[in-house]
Design a protein around this motif. Structure first.
Motif, mmCIF file in Angstrom:
data_model
loop_
_atom_site.group_PDB
_atom_site.id
_atom_site.type_symbol
_atom_site.label_atom_id
_atom_site.label_comp_id
_atom_site.label_asym_id
_atom_site.label_seq_id
_atom_site.Cartn_x
_atom_site.Cartn_y
_atom_site.Cartn_z
ATOM 1 N N ARG A 124 0.837 -1.210 0.000
ATOM 2 C CA ARG A 124 0.000 0.000 0.000
ATOM 3 C C ARG A 124 0.871 1.259 0.000
ATOM 4 N NH1 ARG A 124 -2.786 -2.681 4.102
ATOM 5 N NH2 ARG A 124 -4.627 -3.787 3.365
ATOM 6 N N GLU A 125 1.940 1.243 0.795
ATOM 7 C CA GLU A 125 2.831 2.417 0.850
ATOM 8 C C GLU A 125 3.476 2.696 -0.498
ATOM 9 O OE1 GLU A 125 5.560 1.466 3.933
ATOM 10 O OE2 GLU A 125 4.087 1.717 5.562
ATOM 11 N N LEU A 126 3.621 1.632 -1.313
ATOM 12 C CA LEU A 126 4.214 1.796 -2.640
ATOM 13 C C LEU A 126 3.172 2.162 -3.695
ATOM 14 C CD1 LEU A 126 6.668 -1.236 -2.597
ATOM 15 C CD2 LEU A 126 7.279 1.186 -2.504
ATOM 16 N N GLY A 127 1.903 2.265 -3.272
ATOM 17 C CA GLY A 127 0.855 2.686 -4.202
ATOM 18 C C GLY A 127 0.024 1.574 -4.785
ATOM 19 N N TYR A 128 0.205 0.353 -4.302
ATOM 20 C CA TYR A 128 -0.633 -0.760 -4.767
ATOM 21 C C TYR A 128 -1.949 -0.716 -3.985
ATOM 22 C CZ TYR A 128 3.695 -2.595 -6.811
ATOM 23 O OH TYR A 128 4.853 -2.764 -7.529
ATOM 24 N N ALA A 129 -2.997 -0.276 -4.631
ATOM 25 C CA ALA A 129 -4.256 -0.023 -3.940
ATOM 26 C C ALA A 129 -5.059 -1.312 -3.772
ATOM 27 C CB ALA A 129 -5.078 0.997 -4.719
ATOM 28 N N GLY A 130 -6.042 -1.260 -2.862
ATOM 29 C CA GLY A 130 -6.964 -2.365 -2.679
ATOM 30 C C GLY A 130 -6.974 -2.879 -1.255
ATOM 31 N N GLN A 131 -8.024 -3.641 -0.937
ATOM 32 C CA GLN A 131 -8.145 -4.194 0.410
ATOM 33 C C GLN A 131 -7.074 -5.229 0.682
ATOM 34 O OE1 GLN A 131 -11.683 -6.447 1.137
ATOM 35 N NE2 GLN A 131 -11.351 -6.573 3.339
ATOM 36 N N ASN A 132 -6.713 -5.998 -0.346
ATOM 37 C CA ASN A 132 -5.770 -7.096 -0.169
ATOM 38 C C ASN A 132 -4.757 -7.080 -1.311
ATOM 39 O OD1 ASN A 132 -4.427 -9.493 0.247
ATOM 40 N ND2 ASN A 132 -6.245 -10.726 0.571
ATOM 41 N N PRO A 133 -3.769 -6.185 -1.252
ATOM 42 C CA PRO A 133 -2.778 -6.125 -2.343
ATOM 43 C C PRO A 133 -2.039 -7.437 -2.544
ATOM 44 C CG PRO A 133 -2.637 -4.177 -0.940
ATOM 45 C CD PRO A 133 -3.550 -5.138 -0.248
ATOM 46 N N TRP A 134 -1.866 -8.235 -1.472
ATOM 47 C CA TRP A 134 -1.218 -9.550 -1.622
ATOM 48 C C TRP A 134 -1.883 -10.339 -2.738
ATOM 49 C CZ3 TRP A 134 -3.227 -14.466 -1.340
ATOM 50 C CH2 TRP A 134 -2.302 -15.522 -1.292
ATOM 51 N N HIS A 135 -3.228 -10.325 -2.742
ATOM 52 C CA HIS A 135 -3.946 -11.075 -3.759
ATOM 53 C C HIS A 135 -4.071 -10.279 -5.054
ATOM 54 C CE1 HIS A 135 -7.941 -12.211 -5.668
ATOM 55 N NE2 HIS A 135 -7.134 -13.223 -5.911
ATOM 56 N N GLU A 136 -4.471 -9.017 -4.955
ATOM 57 C CA GLU A 136 -4.840 -8.262 -6.140
ATOM 58 C C GLU A 136 -3.647 -7.857 -7.003
ATOM 59 O OE1 GLU A 136 -7.367 -5.026 -4.810
ATOM 60 O OE2 GLU A 136 -8.202 -6.371 -3.281
ATOM 61 N N TRP A 137 -2.452 -7.811 -6.394
ATOM 62 C CA TRP A 137 -1.268 -7.396 -7.134
ATOM 63 C C TRP A 137 -0.194 -8.485 -7.190
ATOM 64 C CZ3 TRP A 137 -1.121 -2.894 -9.836
ATOM 65 C CH2 TRP A 137 -2.117 -1.954 -9.549
ATOM 66 N N ALA A 138 0.193 -9.020 -6.021
ATOM 67 C CA ALA A 138 1.300 -9.986 -5.996
ATOM 68 C C ALA A 138 0.882 -11.357 -6.499
ATOM 69 C CB ALA A 138 1.856 -10.101 -4.577
ATOM 70 N N ASN A 139 -0.418 -11.666 -6.442
ATOM 71 C CA ASN A 139 -0.866 -12.999 -6.822
ATOM 72 C C ASN A 139 -2.017 -12.970 -7.820
ATOM 73 O OD1 ASN A 139 0.648 -15.192 -5.162
ATOM 74 N ND2 ASN A 139 0.280 -13.522 -3.721
ATOM 75 N N SER A 140 -2.044 -11.943 -8.640
ATOM 76 C CA SER A 140 -3.017 -11.842 -9.723
ATOM 77 C C SER A 140 -2.348 -11.280 -10.962
ATOM 78 C CB SER A 140 -4.199 -10.943 -9.334
ATOM 79 O OG SER A 140 -5.011 -11.553 -8.351
#
Length: 524
Positions: A157-173
């Motif tokens: 989130r601090e890096l600007g990856y938005a969403g409730q669960n960046p782990w899923h929405e960015w790192a694992n999608s």
């Protein structure tokens, strides 16, 4: 080298032993791990004590078999009475930290019964499997609410990856053609690059945190459990690792029509699980396995970065490094997905140990085919730290003799692995109660025997049938081997270490001294 070396205990979740260059994979790129093996000892017949995350790790951490510690499946609490490697190493002056995954479930009822506050210093250690939780990250379910103390999500989130669960929405999608988020939980999407930048991915971040821990631990010897989530599913890798490998790099599946004849009931039930049905399709394998391989090469590259850091600060030659996994991954072999059963793809694990001390010079680059178990690491670490191994508790054996001279008068004859599949749909297919689902494997290196409660056994000859295609569990000609190994299992059960509150040395010193202590029974 300092009298007490640092210990870097690296675990990669779901890393198959044969998916490393040094273990014979024809195309995978793992130069860092291969170099580690060339400078240390590569144990080629190492076995997990339970081929599923939770119980395997509890055996790694306690030095005890699953039968002994009782945490037989994921989310089964480890008893508060069980000691772990932190309990053994901290009194010897070590800082014992965790970066990554443990899959440990704390014994809440046990702490409540004893009045232990989970937020106290003691309670935190009991809640984190004995490790100082420098950073714990077990991964998340895509629909799970985000824990406020999950640092990786906050980092994203601090890096600007938005969403409730960046782990899923960015790192694992991944991302579709129209910008839609495509979950990496669905294997159809694993050919896509993860939406996160590579330098912000889980593997990169975990390595960064390990470097921070080491940098902050210069005032005492340390043991760091560096526990990577990948290459465990979701099988999705960031660029450029997502397309580093292609279908041409996928090794032919180890599954034949012969296996489908006279199927063992438990194997057949597991073949009905979604992961097995899908991994039995070649198009699925050709999409998933390149991503799985990419995640392994990404791990290897970040280990190179970590080892370079250790060299820069002058600690590489003062650090014993262990690289292993909690279990393997079927990837379609034997018509199965996931792990949990006892074929080599699932139960055999990588185990590479680099000891930089001069005492280990004679064994550098050695491939050692003696039977090694996950529970061997705790006694090894205690000896490395200069401690005395509590042999009334620990059920593993120190690997130091194998790492140094390599000469041991008598090593173990058998390796053991256990399963408790009460939580799996296979139990319904087999019409079993939750306490009827135990299975146990024993191997002497050539013969592998699997005992299933309520069902016939399996037997494989790993010398003549290394791919485990011929189940000899009912073959009349091999009744003697089945009887021998079933007896060996019975002997193993009888020898479990259950008297854990008093040492063998204390017992020996008290033997025959009742009269001297004033107990004058039996005298005339």
């Amino acid at each position: 080298m300092a009298k007490q070396p640092n210990i870097l205990f690296i675990m990669a979740d779901q890393l198959r032993a044969d998916y490393l260059g040094c273990n014979g994979h024809p195309t995978i790129k793992t130069p860092t791990i291969d170099a580690l093996a060339a400078a240390g000892v590569n144990f080629t017949k190492a076995y997990t004590q339970a081929p599923v995350c939770g119980p395997s790790r509890m055996s790694f951490y306690t030095g005890r078999y699953a039968f002994s510690h009782g945490a037989t499946y994921n989310n089964v609490p480890l008893k508060i009475s069980e000691q772990t490697m932190g309990d053994y190493l901290r009194p010897l002056g070590y800082r014992v930290g965790l970066v990554g995954k443990t899959h440990m479930k704390k014994d809440v009822e046990g702490m409540q019964r004893l009045g232990v506050d989970p937020e106290s210093s003691r309670g935190v250690l009991l809640s984190e499997c004995g490790f100082e939780p420098y950073e714990r990250d077990d991964g998340l379910h895509p629909d799970q609410s985000v824990s406020p103390d999950l640092a990786y999500n906050n980092y994203l989130r601090e890096l600007g990856y938005a969403g409730q669960n960046p782990w899923h929405e960015w790192a694992n999608s991944g991302e579709g053609e129209d910008g839609e988020v495509l979950s990496g939980w669905y294997m159809r999407n694993c050919n896509l690059p993860a939406r996160v930048k590579e330098e912000h991915s889980e593997t990169a971040y975990t390595t960064d945190r390990a470097i921070s821990f080491i940098r902050e631990s210069s005032d005492q010897p340390w043991c760091l459990h560096l526990s990577y989530i990948k290459p465990h599913w979701p099988y999705i890798a960031p660029a450029p690792y997502h397309d580093m490998y292609t279908a041409d790099d996928v090794v032919a599946v180890n599954a034949t029509e012969q296996e489908l004849e006279n199927l063992h009931p438990v194997i057949q039930a597991f073949m009905g699980h979604d992961e097995s049905v899908n991994f039995s399709r070649e198009d699925v394998r050709q999409r998933v396995i390149p991503a799985y391989m990419g995640l392994i090469t990404q791990l290897d590259d970040h280990l190179a970065r970590l080892f370079t850091f250790l060299k820069e600060i002058g600690e590489y030659d003062n650090t014993v490094i262990v690289l292993t996994a909690d279990h393997g991954d079927y990837l379609g072999d034997h018509w199965l997905g996931e792990k949990e059963l006892f074929h080599e793809a699932s139960a055999r694990i990588p185990m590479i140990v680099h000891d930089p001390r001069a005492q280990a010079n004679d064994t550098r680059g050695r491939e050692d085919s003696r039977l090694v178990e996950a529970i061997d690491l705790v006694p090894t670490f205690v000896e490395l730290a200069g401690g005395k191994v509590p042999d009334h508790i620990l059920e593993g054996r120190s690997l130091l003799p194998l790492l140094q001279s390599g000469v041991v008068e008598q090593w173990r004859e058998f390796a053991i692995s256990e399963a408790d599949y009460a939580w799996r749909k296979a139990r319904f297919a087999l019409d079993l109660a939750p306490d009827q689902t135990r299975a146990i494997m024993i191997t002497d290196g050539r013969w592998k025997y699997v005992h299933y409660e309520h069902f016939r056994p399996q037997l494989f000859d790993l010398e003549l049938d290394p791919y485990e295609q011929r189940d000899l569990g009912q073959a009349p000609a091999h009744a003697d081997q089945r009887e021998r190994l079933e007896q060996a299992l019975y002997d193993w059960y009888r020898l479990r270490k259950t008297r854990t509150t008093i040492s063998n040395e204390t017992v020996a010193n008290m033997t025959g001294k009742a009269h001297a202590r004033g107990y004058l029974f039996g005298l005339w």
